[in-house]
Write a protein that holds these residues in place. Structure first.
Motif, PDB file in Angstrom:
ATOM      1  N   LEU A   1       2.235   7.335  15.218  1.00  0.00           N
ATOM      2  CA  LEU A   1       3.249   6.506  14.576  1.00  0.00           C
ATOM      3  C   LEU A   1       4.582   7.241  14.515  1.00  0.00           C
ATOM      4  O   LEU A   1       4.625   8.397  14.111  1.00  0.00           O
ATOM      5  CB  LEU A   1       2.825   6.142  13.151  1.00  0.00           C
ATOM      6  N   PRO A   2       5.667   6.573  14.864  1.00  0.00           N
ATOM      7  CA  PRO A   2       6.983   7.196  14.692  1.00  0.00           C
ATOM      8  C   PRO A   2       7.256   7.430  13.199  1.00  0.00           C
ATOM      9  O   PRO A   2       6.746   6.678  12.349  1.00  0.00           O
ATOM     10  CB  PRO A   2       7.959   6.160  15.254  1.00  0.00           C
ATOM     11  N   PRO A   3       8.048   8.439  12.863  1.00  0.00           N
ATOM     12  CA  PRO A   3       8.318   8.754  11.457  1.00  0.00           C
ATOM     13  C   PRO A   3       8.892   7.568  10.668  1.00  0.00           C
ATOM     14  O   PRO A   3       8.655   7.448   9.479  1.00  0.00           O
ATOM     15  CB  PRO A   3       9.331   9.894  11.517  1.00  0.00           C
ATOM     16  N   GLU A   4       9.623   6.691  11.333  1.00  0.00           N
ATOM     17  CA  GLU A   4      10.258   5.571  10.637  1.00  0.00           C
ATOM     18  C   GLU A   4       9.342   4.343  10.496  1.00  0.00           C
ATOM     19  O   GLU A   4       9.773   3.286  10.058  1.00  0.00           O
ATOM     20  CB  GLU A   4      11.567   5.160  11.343  1.00  0.00           C
TER      21      GLU A   4
ATOM     22  N   LEU B   1       5.956   1.305   5.700  1.00  0.00           N
ATOM     23  CA  LEU B   1       4.750   1.497   4.895  1.00  0.00           C
ATOM     24  C   LEU B   1       3.717   0.407   5.194  1.00  0.00           C
ATOM     25  O   LEU B   1       2.526   0.686   5.302  1.00  0.00           O
ATOM     26  CB  LEU B   1       5.116   1.508   3.410  1.00  0.00           C
ATOM     27  N   GLN B   2       4.160  -0.825   5.369  1.00  0.00           N
ATOM     28  CA  GLN B   2       3.247  -1.940   5.622  1.00  0.00           C
ATOM     29  C   GLN B   2       2.454  -1.727   6.917  1.00  0.00           C
ATOM     30  O   GLN B   2       1.258  -2.013   6.972  1.00  0.00           O
ATOM     31  CB  GLN B   2       4.041  -3.241   5.695  1.00  0.00           C
ATOM     32  N   GLN B   3       3.085  -1.213   7.960  1.00  0.00           N
ATOM     33  CA  GLN B   3       2.370  -0.949   9.214  1.00  0.00           C
ATOM     34  C   GLN B   3       1.404   0.216   9.055  1.00  0.00           C
ATOM     35  O   GLN B   3       0.317   0.200   9.624  1.00  0.00           O
ATOM     36  CB  GLN B   3       3.361  -0.675  10.347  1.00  0.00           C
ATOM     37  N   ARG B   4       1.798   1.215   8.298  1.00  0.00           N
ATOM     38  CA  ARG B   4       0.899   2.339   8.025  1.00  0.00           C
ATOM     39  C   ARG B   4      -0.338   1.850   7.264  1.00  0.00           C
ATOM     40  O   ARG B   4      -1.455   2.269   7.540  1.00  0.00           O
ATOM     41  CB  ARG B   4       1.614   3.429   7.227  1.00  0.00           C
ATOM     42  N   GLN B   5      -0.122   0.943   6.293  1.00  0.00           N
ATOM     43  CA  GLN B   5      -1.232   0.384   5.520  1.00  0.00           C
ATOM     44  C   GLN B   5      -2.176  -0.403   6.430  1.00  0.00           C
ATOM     45  O   GLN B   5      -3.392  -0.315   6.280  1.00  0.00           O
ATOM     46  CB  GLN B   5      -0.705  -0.520   4.408  1.00  0.00           C
ATOM     47  N   ALA B   6      -1.618  -1.159   7.365  1.00  0.00           N
ATOM     48  CA  ALA B   6      -2.449  -1.943   8.281  1.00  0.00           C
ATOM     49  C   ALA B   6      -3.321  -1.027   9.134  1.00  0.00           C
ATOM     50  O   ALA B   6      -4.511  -1.295   9.340  1.00  0.00           O
ATOM     51  CB  ALA B   6      -1.574  -2.830   9.161  1.00  0.00           C
ATOM     52  N   LEU B   7      -2.745   0.067   9.619  1.00  0.00           N
ATOM     53  CA  LEU B   7      -3.519   1.023  10.402  1.00  0.00           C
ATOM     54  C   LEU B   7      -4.604   1.661   9.544  1.00  0.00           C
ATOM     55  O   LEU B   7      -5.763   1.775   9.969  1.00  0.00           O
ATOM     56  CB  LEU B   7      -2.609   2.099  11.004  1.00  0.00           C
TER      57      LEU B   7
ATOM     58  N   ARG C   1      -9.666  -1.889  20.164  1.00  0.00           N
ATOM     59  CA  ARG C   1     -10.972  -1.394  20.635  1.00  0.00           C
ATOM     60  C   ARG C   1     -10.895   0.112  20.883  1.00  0.00           C
ATOM     61  O   ARG C   1     -11.804   0.863  20.510  1.00  0.00           O
ATOM     62  CB  ARG C   1     -11.372  -2.152  21.914  1.00  0.00           C
ATOM     63  N   ALA C   2      -9.811   0.562  21.493  1.00  0.00           N
ATOM     64  CA  ALA C   2      -9.640   1.998  21.756  1.00  0.00           C
ATOM     65  C   ALA C   2      -9.572   2.781  20.444  1.00  0.00           C
ATOM     66  O   ALA C   2     -10.160   3.859  20.327  1.00  0.00           O
ATOM     67  CB  ALA C   2      -8.389   2.238  22.601  1.00  0.00           C
ATOM     68  N   TRP C   3      -8.862   2.243  19.463  1.00  0.00           N
ATOM     69  CA  TRP C   3      -8.768   2.915  18.166  1.00  0.00           C
ATOM     70  C   TRP C   3     -10.131   2.991  17.494  1.00  0.00           C
ATOM     71  O   TRP C   3     -10.516   4.035  16.978  1.00  0.00           O
ATOM     72  CB  TRP C   3      -7.784   2.197  17.255  1.00  0.00           C
TER      73      TRP C   3
END
Length: 118
Positions: A20-23, A26-32, A73-75
């Motif tokens: 993940l890029p530093p920027e 938060l919502q995308q980080r939560q989804a991951l 699937r890869a993740w």
């Protein structure tokens, strides 16, 4: 004493989080991290119950539209392998969890560990 489940989960998710890029919001980080927690818990419950729950997880992935399906699937494959290779003996499941943004801009994870049912 075992390290906090939050620390273990961050180590477990490190290869994906590093992409993940530093920027990244938060919502995308939560989804991951939701994916990370789902795979972790699926693996732990499989060990608790001696039942392979991965086919159910992969069936759910099949319902995703391309191109997200291939990436997901890869993740999941990477997370499954990582759990088996480095965290196989950790049988704590994750209950409630929360990704928090500190005033400094640093992201921290709080998570509740759940023990196997008796």
């Amino acid at each position: 004493m075992a390290e906090k489940i939050s620390q273990t989960l961050l180590e477990y998710a490190a290869p994906l989080l590093a992409q993940l890029p530093p920027e990244t919001p938060l919502q995308q980080r939560q989804a991951l991290l939701q994916i990370v927690m789902s795979v972790w818990n699926a693996m732990v419950v499989a060990q608790w119950t001696q039942r392979d729950v991965l086919p159910d997880l992969y069936r759910q992935l099949e319902t995703m539209p391309p191109p997200g399906h291939a990436q997901m699937r890869a993740w999941v494959d990477a997370l499954v392998e990582r759990k088996r290779q480095y965290f196989a003996d950790d049988l704590r499941a994750v209950g409630h969890w929360e990704l928090r943004m500190k005033p400094s801009g640093e992201v921290s994870l709080w998570a509740e560990a759940r023990s196997p049912p008796r």
